[in-house]
Scaffold this motif. Structure first.
Motif, PDB file in Angstrom:
ATOM      1  N   TRP A 191      53.182  28.445  22.547  1.00 36.63           N
ATOM      2  CA  TRP A 191      51.886  29.119  22.958  1.00 36.63           C
ATOM      3  C   TRP A 191      51.514  28.427  24.171  1.00 36.63           C
ATOM      4  O   TRP A 191      51.040  29.221  25.145  1.00 36.63           O
ATOM      5  N   HIS A 192      51.350  27.120  24.279  1.00 30.93           N
ATOM      6  CA  HIS A 192      51.077  26.409  25.405  1.00 30.93           C
ATOM      7  C   HIS A 192      51.960  26.768  26.668  1.00 30.93           C
ATOM      8  O   HIS A 192      51.470  27.327  27.789  1.00 30.93           O
ATOM      9  N   ALA A 193      53.282  26.909  26.521  1.00 32.58           N
ATOM     10  CA  ALA A 193      53.931  27.497  27.688  1.00 32.58           C
ATOM     11  C   ALA A 193      53.643  29.071  28.140  1.00 32.58           C
ATOM     12  O   ALA A 193      53.578  29.313  29.415  1.00 32.58           O
ATOM     13  N   VAL A 194      53.126  29.854  27.038  1.00 31.18           N
ATOM     14  CA  VAL A 194      52.840  31.149  27.202  1.00 31.18           C
ATOM     15  C   VAL A 194      51.552  31.255  28.345  1.00 31.18           C
ATOM     16  O   VAL A 194      51.418  31.631  29.307  1.00 31.18           O
ATOM     17  N   LEU A 195      50.619  30.367  27.752  1.00 30.06           N
ATOM     18  CA  LEU A 195      49.224  30.523  28.421  1.00 30.06           C
ATOM     19  C   LEU A 195      49.481  29.824  29.955  1.00 30.06           C
ATOM     20  O   LEU A 195      48.865  30.268  30.817  1.00 30.06           O
ATOM     21  N   GLN A 196      50.661  28.555  30.235  1.00 31.84           N
ATOM     22  CA  GLN A 196      50.619  28.217  31.508  1.00 31.84           C
ATOM     23  C   GLN A 196      51.310  29.458  32.369  1.00 31.84           C
ATOM     24  O   GLN A 196      51.005  29.543  33.213  1.00 31.84           O
ATOM     25  N   CYS A 197      52.142  30.260  31.896  1.00 33.61           N
ATOM     26  CA  CYS A 197      52.894  31.234  32.574  1.00 33.61           C
ATOM     27  C   CYS A 197      51.656  32.420  32.856  1.00 33.61           C
ATOM     28  O   CYS A 197      51.669  32.994  34.132  1.00 33.61           O
ATOM     29  N   LEU A 198      50.949  32.592  32.026  1.00 36.05           N
ATOM     30  CA  LEU A 198      49.771  33.669  32.122  1.00 36.05           C
ATOM     31  C   LEU A 198      48.891  33.273  33.327  1.00 36.05           C
ATOM     32  O   LEU A 198      48.562  34.239  33.794  1.00 36.05           O
ATOM     33  N   SER A 199      48.567  31.833  33.105  1.00 35.74           N
ATOM     34  CA  SER A 199      47.764  31.435  34.253  1.00 35.74           C
ATOM     35  C   SER A 199      48.231  31.463  35.580  1.00 35.74           C
ATOM     36  O   SER A 199      47.559  31.953  36.646  1.00 35.74           O
ATOM     37  N   CYS A 200      49.584  31.359  35.676  1.00 31.37           N
ATOM     38  CA  CYS A 200      50.388  31.332  37.162  1.00 31.37           C
ATOM     39  C   CYS A 200      50.324  32.875  37.329  1.00 31.37           C
ATOM     40  O   CYS A 200      50.236  33.280  38.564  1.00 31.37           O
ATOM     41  N   LEU A 201      50.532  33.870  36.292  1.00 33.58           N
ATOM     42  CA  LEU A 201      50.546  35.176  36.634  1.00 33.58           C
ATOM     43  C   LEU A 201      49.332  35.759  37.116  1.00 33.58           C
ATOM     44  O   LEU A 201      49.209  36.401  38.157  1.00 33.58           O
ATOM     45  N   GLY A 202      48.412  35.358  36.593  1.00 31.05           N
ATOM     46  CA  GLY A 202      46.946  35.661  37.010  1.00 31.05           C
ATOM     47  C   GLY A 202      46.695  35.398  38.483  1.00 31.05           C
ATOM     48  O   GLY A 202      46.078  36.073  39.337  1.00 31.05           O
ATOM     49  N   VAL A 228      45.697  44.956  33.793  1.00 31.05           N
ATOM     50  CA  VAL A 228      46.805  44.969  32.572  1.00 31.05           C
ATOM     51  C   VAL A 228      46.303  45.642  31.464  1.00 31.05           C
ATOM     52  O   VAL A 228      45.143  45.120  30.889  1.00 31.05           O
ATOM     53  N   ALA A 229      46.783  46.853  30.904  1.00 31.93           N
ATOM     54  CA  ALA A 229      46.422  47.563  30.028  1.00 31.93           C
ATOM     55  C   ALA A 229      47.159  47.171  28.497  1.00 31.93           C
ATOM     56  O   ALA A 229      46.766  47.581  27.564  1.00 31.93           O
ATOM     57  N   TYR A 230      48.346  46.663  28.615  1.00 36.35           N
ATOM     58  CA  TYR A 230      49.269  46.493  27.605  1.00 36.35           C
ATOM     59  C   TYR A 230      49.704  45.117  27.783  1.00 36.35           C
ATOM     60  O   TYR A 230      50.241  44.680  28.874  1.00 36.35           O
ATOM     61  N   PHE A 231      49.899  44.567  26.696  1.00 39.50           N
ATOM     62  CA  PHE A 231      50.846  43.133  26.538  1.00 39.50           C
ATOM     63  C   PHE A 231      51.987  43.558  25.280  1.00 39.50           C
ATOM     64  O   PHE A 231      51.805  44.368  24.371  1.00 39.50           O
ATOM     65  N   CYS A 232      53.197  42.952  25.894  1.00 47.08           N
ATOM     66  CA  CYS A 232      54.252  43.050  24.704  1.00 47.08           C
ATOM     67  C   CYS A 232      55.276  41.924  25.004  1.00 47.08           C
ATOM     68  O   CYS A 232      55.206  41.419  26.036  1.00 47.08           O
ATOM     69  N   VAL A 233      55.712  41.315  23.854  1.00 44.26           N
ATOM     70  CA  VAL A 233      56.159  40.083  23.531  1.00 44.26           C
ATOM     71  C   VAL A 233      57.532  40.354  22.961  1.00 44.26           C
ATOM     72  O   VAL A 233      57.887  40.985  22.072  1.00 44.26           O
ATOM     73  N   PHE A 254      49.740  46.729  17.985  1.00 43.58           N
ATOM     74  CA  PHE A 254      49.254  45.417  16.911  1.00 43.58           C
ATOM     75  C   PHE A 254      47.776  45.205  17.025  1.00 43.58           C
ATOM     76  O   PHE A 254      47.192  44.763  15.868  1.00 43.58           O
ATOM     77  N   GLY A 255      47.202  45.421  17.948  1.00 41.10           N
ATOM     78  CA  GLY A 255      45.670  45.062  18.164  1.00 41.10           C
ATOM     79  C   GLY A 255      45.133  44.989  19.447  1.00 41.10           C
ATOM     80  O   GLY A 255      46.123  45.195  20.456  1.00 41.10           O
ATOM     81  N   VAL A 256      44.202  44.492  19.888  1.00 43.29           N
ATOM     82  CA  VAL A 256      43.711  44.126  21.066  1.00 43.29           C
ATOM     83  C   VAL A 256      43.607  42.958  21.554  1.00 43.29           C
ATOM     84  O   VAL A 256      43.573  41.894  20.562  1.00 43.29           O
ATOM     85  N   LEU A 257      43.527  42.573  22.644  1.00 42.53           N
ATOM     86  CA  LEU A 257      43.384  40.996  23.130  1.00 42.53           C
ATOM     87  C   LEU A 257      42.382  40.332  22.889  1.00 42.53           C
ATOM     88  O   LEU A 257      41.063  40.745  23.171  1.00 42.53           O
ATOM     89  N   PHE A 259      42.249  38.464  32.151  1.00 46.79           N
ATOM     90  CA  PHE A 259      42.863  39.648  31.385  1.00 46.79           C
ATOM     91  C   PHE A 259      41.642  40.465  30.460  1.00 46.79           C
ATOM     92  O   PHE A 259      40.689  39.721  29.880  1.00 46.79           O
ATOM     93  N   ALA A 260      41.689  41.821  30.396  1.00 47.81           N
ATOM     94  CA  ALA A 260      40.717  42.308  29.662  1.00 47.81           C
ATOM     95  C   ALA A 260      40.846  42.486  28.092  1.00 47.81           C
ATOM     96  O   ALA A 260      41.893  42.677  27.518  1.00 47.81           O
ATOM     97  N   PRO A 261      39.690  42.016  27.606  1.00 52.23           N
ATOM     98  CA  PRO A 261      39.773  42.266  26.106  1.00 52.23           C
ATOM     99  C   PRO A 261      40.311  43.592  25.616  1.00 52.23           C
ATOM    100  O   PRO A 261      40.487  43.664  24.094  1.00 52.23           O
ATOM    101  N   SER A 262      40.128  44.660  26.591  1.00 52.16           N
ATOM    102  CA  SER A 262      40.467  45.913  25.839  1.00 52.16           C
ATOM    103  C   SER A 262      42.086  46.209  25.869  1.00 52.16           C
ATOM    104  O   SER A 262      42.612  47.185  25.415  1.00 52.16           O
ATOM    105  N   ALA A 263      42.933  45.450  26.559  1.00 54.00           N
ATOM    106  CA  ALA A 263      44.238  45.352  26.585  1.00 54.00           C
ATOM    107  C   ALA A 263      44.865  45.613  25.270  1.00 54.00           C
ATOM    108  O   ALA A 263      44.676  44.644  24.371  1.00 54.00           O
ATOM    109  N   GLN A 264      45.712  46.385  25.048  1.00 57.36           N
ATOM    110  CA  GLN A 264      46.364  46.659  23.715  1.00 57.36           C
ATOM    111  C   GLN A 264      47.701  45.642  23.801  1.00 57.36           C
ATOM    112  O   GLN A 264      48.703  45.679  24.554  1.00 57.36           O
ATOM    113  N   VAL A 265      47.831  44.939  22.578  1.00 58.11           N
ATOM    114  CA  VAL A 265      49.303  44.089  22.278  1.00 58.11           C
ATOM    115  C   VAL A 265      49.828  44.984  21.559  1.00 58.11           C
ATOM    116  O   VAL A 265      49.592  45.546  20.490  1.00 58.11           O
ATOM    117  N   LEU A 266      51.354  45.232  22.021  1.00 63.31           N
ATOM    118  CA  LEU A 266      52.288  46.310  21.455  1.00 63.31           C
ATOM    119  C   LEU A 266      53.480  45.586  20.667  1.00 63.31           C
ATOM    120  O   LEU A 266      53.922  44.439  21.025  1.00 63.31           O
TER     121      LEU A 266
END
Length: 434
Positions: free
Chosen positions: A47-58, A71-76, A202-205, A215-222
């Motif tokens: 999760w630490h690496a994911v957060l770091q990556c999302l920070s760079c992406l933003g 960003v309306a959708y997240f998928c992993v 799965f739910g929203v962010l 990133f928007a709290p309305s984004a869906q995680v698929l």
């Protein structure tokens, strides 16, 4: 504009890609995993690496004049068979076990008492065997989560969910998305995740650290997939006779089939994608073996000296440890890495030949089980950039592999959001290069 963000949790790090509905890349970033003790892997560091990556992406998006809130959708996607146990608050209560961990002989014996003969869950290196080991150490756990499940749960705050593709090797039925009755004799049903079809919400962010990045709290995680299937989606059109070889730390082969083909004894299994099946498996050979002997720079130097017209006649089966998954499923298969020539060029050449033979054997197993021979093989992963290795693979396969213009698993995962209910795959222009 509606954008989709794909997260790929690989062996060495995390990659993330943002694309638009036309499948154009808006931003791409990566971060390395923090060093871990292989015997005590901490899933929180995923999760630490994911957060770091999302920070760079933003940051990248804002520099390009884009708002991360688009960003309306997240998928992993994650490595298939990697897992961890958590409590109800999604805190790990066990170490994580990776896809290539093995040696769970006692658990394999328990599974053999209940699982059908030659079921995919059998064997001392199976995902279900890992789950049993974890639960023996942490019986108080609330959730068994595969690697992608864990990250999706952190994004949504909701545990107990998986996708059918990641859950396959743990025992899910890919056609019904149900856990078999016999698995309750081994694991408490409450700990097993509910498996969903690709793209199911799965739910929203909700994670505050991700929302704080813009990133928007309305984004869906698929519901997502495994890393090798994500690489397939990135690289290839879903056409009969098209195969994709993922050449990363390990080697994974997938090929499209109109019907389901399974042979657990060979490590061959099928994933459902819409109304078709991706059949294949993953070998423990690959770039990890090469990295044990040579640095990337040294591989480049030696590769330039390889004469592919002169075979080495070295009968290598390049593995680092005991055990293979596909094209044979044998936890006791021994590596063959001798004799080692004094000439490093010859040694690397022999390693390339061994890996290429395993790749060809993978496709031969699929053909022998009724899947047909590939008329095209596309290549994903870091191993696709070496010209000498490419030529050696062509000799073994009997056809020239193709390099897709895009093969990042994160790209394939991001595309999942744009699948439609009535189509298996979004239309796109052919993007292949020889």
């Amino acid at each position: 504009m509606t954008l989709s963000l794909g997260i790929d949790i690989g062996t060495s790090g995390v990659r993330a890609v943002v694309i638009d509905p036309a499948l154009q890349i808006c931003a791409m970033a990566r971060s390395e995993h923090l060093p871990q003790d292989p015997e005590r892997i901490n899933a929180d560091l995923w999760w630490h690496a994911v957060l770091q990556c999302l920070s760079c992406l933003g940051e990248q998006m804002r520099e390009a004049g884009r708002d991360p809130a688009e960003v309306a959708y997240f998928c992993v996607d994650g490595t298939s068979g990697s897992m961890v146990l958590t409590n109800a608050n999604l805190r790990p209560v066990s170490r994580a076990l990776m896809y290539n961990s093995k040696g769970f002989d006692a658990e394999a014996k328990r599974i053999a008492e209940y699982a059908p003969n030659a079921h995919i869950t059998q064997g001392s290196n199976s995902a279900l065997a890992r789950a049993l080991r974890l639960l023996d150490k942490a019986p108080q756990a609330d959730h068994l989560l595969h690697q992608a499940d864990f990250v999706a749960a952190k994004l949504t705050g909701i545990g107990g969910q998986s996708d059918v593709m990641n859950a396959l090797k743990t025992g899910i039925d890919p056609e019904t998305a149900d856990w078999p009755d016999w698995i309750s004799e081994l694991l408490p049903s409450a700990v097993l995740p509910k498996a969903h079809a690709l793209r199911t919400p799965f739910g929203v962010l909700v994670h505050p650290d991700v929302i704080a990045l813009g990133f928007a709290p309305s984004a869906q995680v698929l519901a997502g997939t495994t890393d090798s299937i994500a690489a397939f989606l990135a690289a290839a059109p879903l056409e009969p006779g098209v195969g994709v070889t993922s050449l990363g730390s390990t080697l994974a082969v997938k090929m499209l089939s109109a019907r389901r083909i399974d042979d657990p004894a060979a490590g061959l299994y099928a994933h459902r994608v819409g109304n078709v099946w991706l059949v294949g498996g993953a070998s423990n050979t690959g770039g990890r073996v090469l990295a044990e002997f040579f640095s990337p720079q040294r591989i480049r130097e030696l590769s330039a000296q390889i004469d592919i017209s002169a075979p080495t006649n070295l009968d290598y089966y390049p593995l680092l440890d005991l055990g293979e998954r596909f094209p044979v499923n044998d936890p006791l298969l021994e590596p063959r890495l001798t004799p080692r020539p004094k000439d490093d060029v010859q040694f690397l050449h022999g390693l390339f030949e061994g890996i290429a033979r395993i790749e060809a054997q993978c496709y031969a197993v699929i053909a022998a089980k009724g899947g047909g021979c590939p008329h095209r093989v596309l290549s994903a992963g870091g191993g696709t950039t070496n010209s000498a290795f490419f030529a050696i693979r062509a000799k073994e396969l009997g056809l020239m592999p193709e390099r897709p213009t895009q093969s990042e698993a994160a790209f394939g995962t991001a595309q999942i959001a744009f699948l439609s209910a009535d189509k298996t795959y979004p239309p796109r222009q052919e993007r292949m290069t020889k």
